[in-house]
Design a protein around this motif. Sequence first.
Motif, PDB file in Angstrom:
ATOM      1  N   GLN A 221       0.817  -1.215   0.000  1.00 58.13           N
ATOM      2  CA  GLN A 221       0.000   0.000   0.000  1.00 58.13           C
ATOM      3  C   GLN A 221       0.850   1.265   0.000  1.00 58.13           C
ATOM      4  N   THR A 222       2.077   1.170   0.483  1.00 61.50           N
ATOM      5  CA  THR A 222       2.970   2.326   0.463  1.00 61.50           C
ATOM      6  C   THR A 222       3.895   2.298  -0.741  1.00 61.50           C
ATOM      7  N   ALA A 223       3.658   1.338  -1.631  1.00 61.94           N
ATOM      8  CA  ALA A 223       4.584   1.138  -2.744  1.00 61.94           C
ATOM      9  C   ALA A 223       4.458   2.246  -3.789  1.00 61.94           C
ATOM     10  N   ILE A 224       5.459   2.287  -4.621  1.00 61.19           N
ATOM     11  CA  ILE A 224       5.544   3.312  -5.674  1.00 61.19           C
ATOM     12  C   ILE A 224       5.015   2.745  -6.982  1.00 61.19           C
ATOM     13  N   ARG A 225       4.119   3.505  -7.626  1.00 57.18           N
ATOM     14  CA  ARG A 225       3.622   3.141  -8.952  1.00 57.18           C
ATOM     15  C   ARG A 225       4.044   4.199  -9.956  1.00 57.18           C
ATOM     16  N   THR A 269       3.019   7.481  -4.736  1.00 56.78           N
ATOM     17  CA  THR A 269       3.355   6.681  -3.562  1.00 56.78           C
ATOM     18  C   THR A 269       2.090   6.460  -2.746  1.00 56.78           C
ATOM     19  N   GLY A 270       1.742   5.188  -2.522  1.00 60.85           N
ATOM     20  CA  GLY A 270       0.561   4.875  -1.740  1.00 60.85           C
ATOM     21  C   GLY A 270      -0.651   4.538  -2.588  1.00 60.85           C
ATOM     22  N   PRO A 271      -1.862   4.658  -2.052  1.00 63.59           N
ATOM     23  CA  PRO A 271      -3.086   4.259  -2.752  1.00 63.59           C
ATOM     24  C   PRO A 271      -3.263   5.020  -4.069  1.00 63.59           C
TER      25      PRO A 271
END
Length: 308
Positions: A221-225, A269-271
């Motif tokens: 959930q805190t990952a980078i897209r 970063t995040g949702p």
Amino acid sequence: MTLPLALETAALGKTFGRTRALDGVDLAVPAGTVFGVIGPNGAGKTTLMRVLLDVIRPSSGEARVLGSDPRTGGPALRRRIGYLPGELRLEGRITGRALLNYYAGISGEVRPGSADRLAERLGLDLDRRVGTLSKGNKQKLGLVQAFLHEPELLVLDEPTSGLDPIVQQEFLALLREARDRGQTVFLSSHVLSEIQQAATDVAVLRAGRVITVSTVDALRQTAIRHVRAELEGVTAEGARRVLTGIPGLSALELSATPSPRLTASFTITGPIDGCVKALAGFTVAELVVEEPDLEESVLRLYHDGETR
């Protein structure tokens, strides 16, 4: 219901001369879970496992393994554990089958045919001399040895080292089956995608210290897209005004493409919910969202740890 703990450490420390390999490690690993420790080489993963197994003794702090102190648990505790070391050394003059028979005599009861079933799944010939095996096949033999007696606890240090992708997938299936049987798995890796596929919980280790303990889902959930959207009928100014309001947005770049499209590239970063709602106000001709990059998230955690 709170699960009993298979592994527990409190302020665990280990020094080698002036080098502090473990620095106050606090961990609690519930029984019946797959728990991963991620960190670069030198983070302290192998030292932690060796202390838990009483291969080396801690300099400070305490550890409990399956309810016992590993320093006093003796052979009875060892038989409840399957261990794959990161630096695997095997007797090379005998066959894999003979070596497993020897280990079975030490570890206790082994179901008939277990060695052959595991070897077949991993593509390992047990009748070859160990000294003639490749690195990957020696790693398979080490895995068979660890899983052979269906121990309560599996401690696996960099378990997929040297394995090809097909065998890695079979190994992940073995982990899921072990978890479903109620076994606890404690594994380390410097490859985050491996932990992501195998574990439900993860500890991030850096320079002998635990930076964070999280579920894999929470870390995701805190990952980078990374997002790239081709928008129609909008100016760069209009797109910037809307997109800059997206929570967690950074590195926004706008570039004109053949009319009437505008390409917006940015990182979230995040949702992703805020991004979806913002883009809903545009005509989106094309949208590419890369899967959450946990590697970048963990690298950011390492950087944050350095600046504290």
